[in-house]
Design an enzyme around this catalytic site. Structure first.
Site, PDB file in Angstrom:
ATOM      1  N   ARG A  56       0.850  -1.210   0.000  1.00 15.89           N
ATOM      2  CA  ARG A  56       0.000   0.000   0.000  1.00 15.89           C
ATOM      3  C   ARG A  56       0.884   1.258   0.000  1.00 15.89           C
ATOM      4  NH1 ARG A  56      -2.577  -3.787  -0.175  1.00 15.89           N
ATOM      5  NH2 ARG A  56      -2.773  -3.031  -2.277  1.00 15.89           N
ATOM      6  N   GLN A  86     -11.501   8.363   6.706  1.00 13.75           N
ATOM      7  CA  GLN A  86     -11.281   6.959   7.078  1.00 13.75           C
ATOM      8  C   GLN A  86     -10.062   6.434   6.327  1.00 13.75           C
ATOM      9  OE1 GLN A  86     -15.363   4.781   7.141  1.00 13.75           O
ATOM     10  NE2 GLN A  86     -15.632   6.625   5.933  1.00 13.75           N
ATOM     11  N   HIS A 104      -8.746   6.112  10.970  1.00 15.17           N
ATOM     12  CA  HIS A 104      -8.272   4.726  10.923  1.00 15.17           C
ATOM     13  C   HIS A 104      -6.754   4.616  10.819  1.00 15.17           C
ATOM     14  CE1 HIS A 104     -12.528   3.414   9.415  1.00 15.17           C
ATOM     15  NE2 HIS A 104     -12.487   3.701  10.701  1.00 15.17           N
ATOM     16  N   GLY A 170     -17.463   9.385  -0.848  1.00 12.14           N
ATOM     17  CA  GLY A 170     -16.696   8.163  -1.134  1.00 12.14           C
ATOM     18  C   GLY A 170     -16.634   7.146  -0.023  1.00 12.14           C
TER      19      GLY A 170
HETATM   20  N1  APR Z   1     -15.863   9.050  -6.141  1.00 12.42           N
HETATM   21  C1  APR Z   1     -16.591   8.943  -5.003  1.00 12.42           C
HETATM   22  N2  APR Z   1     -16.944   7.768  -4.469  1.00 12.42           N
HETATM   23  C2  APR Z   1     -16.546   6.654  -5.097  1.00 12.42           C
HETATM   24  C3  APR Z   1     -15.778   6.677  -6.271  1.00 12.42           C
HETATM   25  C4  APR Z   1     -15.441   7.952  -6.806  1.00 12.42           C
HETATM   26  N3  APR Z   1     -14.724   8.096  -7.924  1.00 12.42           N
HETATM   27  N4  APR Z   1     -15.542   5.395  -6.644  1.00 12.42           N
HETATM   28  C5  APR Z   1     -16.123   4.601  -5.734  1.00 12.42           C
HETATM   29  N5  APR Z   1     -16.734   5.352  -4.800  1.00 12.42           N
HETATM   30  C6  APR Z   1     -17.511   4.935  -3.618  1.00 12.42           C
HETATM   31  C7  APR Z   1     -18.157   3.576  -3.698  1.00 12.42           C
HETATM   32  O1  APR Z   1     -19.377   3.667  -4.438  1.00 12.42           O
HETATM   33  C8  APR Z   1     -18.382   3.243  -2.238  1.00 12.42           C
HETATM   34  O2  APR Z   1     -19.615   3.744  -1.762  1.00 12.42           O
HETATM   35  O3  APR Z   1     -16.634   4.841  -2.507  1.00 12.42           O
HETATM   36  C9  APR Z   1     -17.227   3.976  -1.540  1.00 12.42           C
HETATM   37  C10 APR Z   1     -16.136   3.083  -1.014  1.00 12.42           C
HETATM   38  O4  APR Z   1     -16.643   2.268  -0.015  1.00 12.42           O
HETATM   39  P1  APR Z   1     -15.698   1.235   0.762  1.00 12.42           P
HETATM   40  O5  APR Z   1     -14.880   0.471  -0.214  1.00 12.42           O
HETATM   41  O6  APR Z   1     -16.555   0.469   1.684  1.00 12.42           O
HETATM   42  O7  APR Z   1     -14.680   2.190   1.561  1.00 12.42           O
HETATM   43  P2  APR Z   1     -14.905   2.965   2.928  1.00 12.42           P
HETATM   44  O8  APR Z   1     -16.320   3.328   3.138  1.00 12.42           O
HETATM   45  O9  APR Z   1     -13.878   4.033   2.989  1.00 12.42           O
HETATM   46  O10 APR Z   1     -14.512   1.829   3.978  1.00 12.42           O
HETATM   47  C11 APR Z   1     -14.528   2.133   5.346  1.00 12.42           C
HETATM   48  O11 APR Z   1     -13.595   0.004   5.895  1.00 12.42           O
HETATM   49  O12 APR Z   1     -12.159  -1.682   5.258  1.00 12.42           O
HETATM   50  C12 APR Z   1     -12.333  -0.611   6.111  1.00 12.42           C
HETATM   51  O13 APR Z   1     -10.765   0.583   7.334  1.00 12.42           O
HETATM   52  C13 APR Z   1     -11.269   0.443   6.021  1.00 12.42           C
HETATM   53  O14 APR Z   1     -11.476   2.845   6.200  1.00 12.42           O
HETATM   54  C14 APR Z   1     -12.026   1.679   5.583  1.00 12.42           C
HETATM   55  C15 APR Z   1     -13.426   1.392   6.067  1.00 12.42           C
END
Ligand code: APR
Length: 242
Positions: A56, A86, A104, A170
């Site tokens: 990463r 996050q 996080h 996001g």
């Molecule tokens: N712009 C905005 N949002 C986007 C884009 C983009 N270009 N591409 C994808 N997304 C959105 C997706 O639709 C989704 O809703 O970003 C979101 C990502 O969600 P996750 O993958 O679940 O990530 P996140 O919510 O940050 O996860 C939370 O989970 O695994 C743990 O610790 C890790 O901090 C992380 C936490």
């Protein structure tokens, strides 16, 4: 100055080329959470966990902030902006955001496995078994793993409670306690949710912008800067003395 709080997630860094966790092809399809993002995983196989975060960090060295990160910097022209992210990357800071709270943890930092106060910045991308604190205890990634306490959650809750506007960008809003921060935002505060997918924020006064961070945040920031200018003009009007 009015306050804007932003809760960001992996999606804001997607346009920089960093994978999200739960989209198709996301990190949690490639790795098991229990192996690389839990304390038990670390105890079972430190080398695997170190390798995961080393990868990463290597990736982070090859990516740049995108338009979405820069839009949030633009907001600082007219507001006091506090970002609660996050994300463990440093793209908000590299774009120029002044106040960033990493709920996080941070990829570029390591901490002692026995003294949580001992936190250092990693030089380069590699953290390995030989690196220790001054007492000889191994260093671990400065990441909040699943099942661990989130030390900055109360600060984040206070920031959320004090916001005049709230932006969520996001994040799938499925991971707690981060997702619960929305409940600290007063009901009358306008909230924006920017995400290309359907994301549900179970609170009132929400405007959904179903777009990627780059274009979606541009719309939100343009709107908020107009509002900010209006309230600055109103504040500049001479007061009548009665
Ligand atoms: N712009 C905005 N949002 C986007 C884009 C983009 N270009 N591409 C994808 N997304 C959105 C997706 O639709 C989704 O809703 O970003 C979101 C990502 O969600 P996750 O993958 O679940 O990530 P996140 O919510 O940050 O996860 C939370 O989970 O695994 C743990 O610790 C890790 O901090 C992380 C936490």
């Amino acid at each position: 100055m009015k306050k804007i709080a932003v809760l960001s997630g992996a999606g804001i860094s997607a346009e920089s080329g960093i994978s999200t966790f739960r989209d198709s092809g996301g990190l949690w399809e490639q790795y098991r959470v229990e192996d690389v993002a839990t304390y038990d995983g670390w105890v079972r196989n430190r080398a695997l966990v170190q390798e995961f975060y080393n990868q990463r960090r290597k990736q982070l060295a090859n990516v740049k902030p995108n338009a979405g990160h820069y839009e949030l910097v633009r907001l600082e022209q007219a507001y006091e902006v506090q970002i609660i992210t996050q994300n463990v990357d440093d793209l908000h800071e590299r774009a120029g955001s002044k106040n960033v709270l990493h709920l996080h943890g941070e990829l570029k930092k390591a901490r002692s496995t026995v003294n949580p106060e001992y936190i250092v910045t990693i030089d380069g991308w590699e953290l390995n078994e030989q690196m220790t604190d001054p007492q000889g205890a191994p260093l671990r990634p400065h990441i909040v793993w699943f099942g661990e306490a989130v030390p900055l959650i109360e600060t984040a809750a206070q920031i959320s409670a004090a916001a005049d506007f709230y932006i969520v960008v996001g994040t799938s809003l499925v991971v707690y306690p981060a997702a619960g921060l929305l409940h600290y935002v007063p009901p009358y505060v306008p909230k924006y949710v920017v995400d290309p997918q359907e994301v549900h924020a179970p609170v009132s006064n929400v405007k959904y912008i179903k777009e990627p961070a780059s274009t979606g945040l541009k719309k939100v920031v343009d709107e908020l800067l107009v509002l900010g200018r209006k309230s600055a003009d109103a504040g500049a009007l001479p007061r009548l003395n009665h």
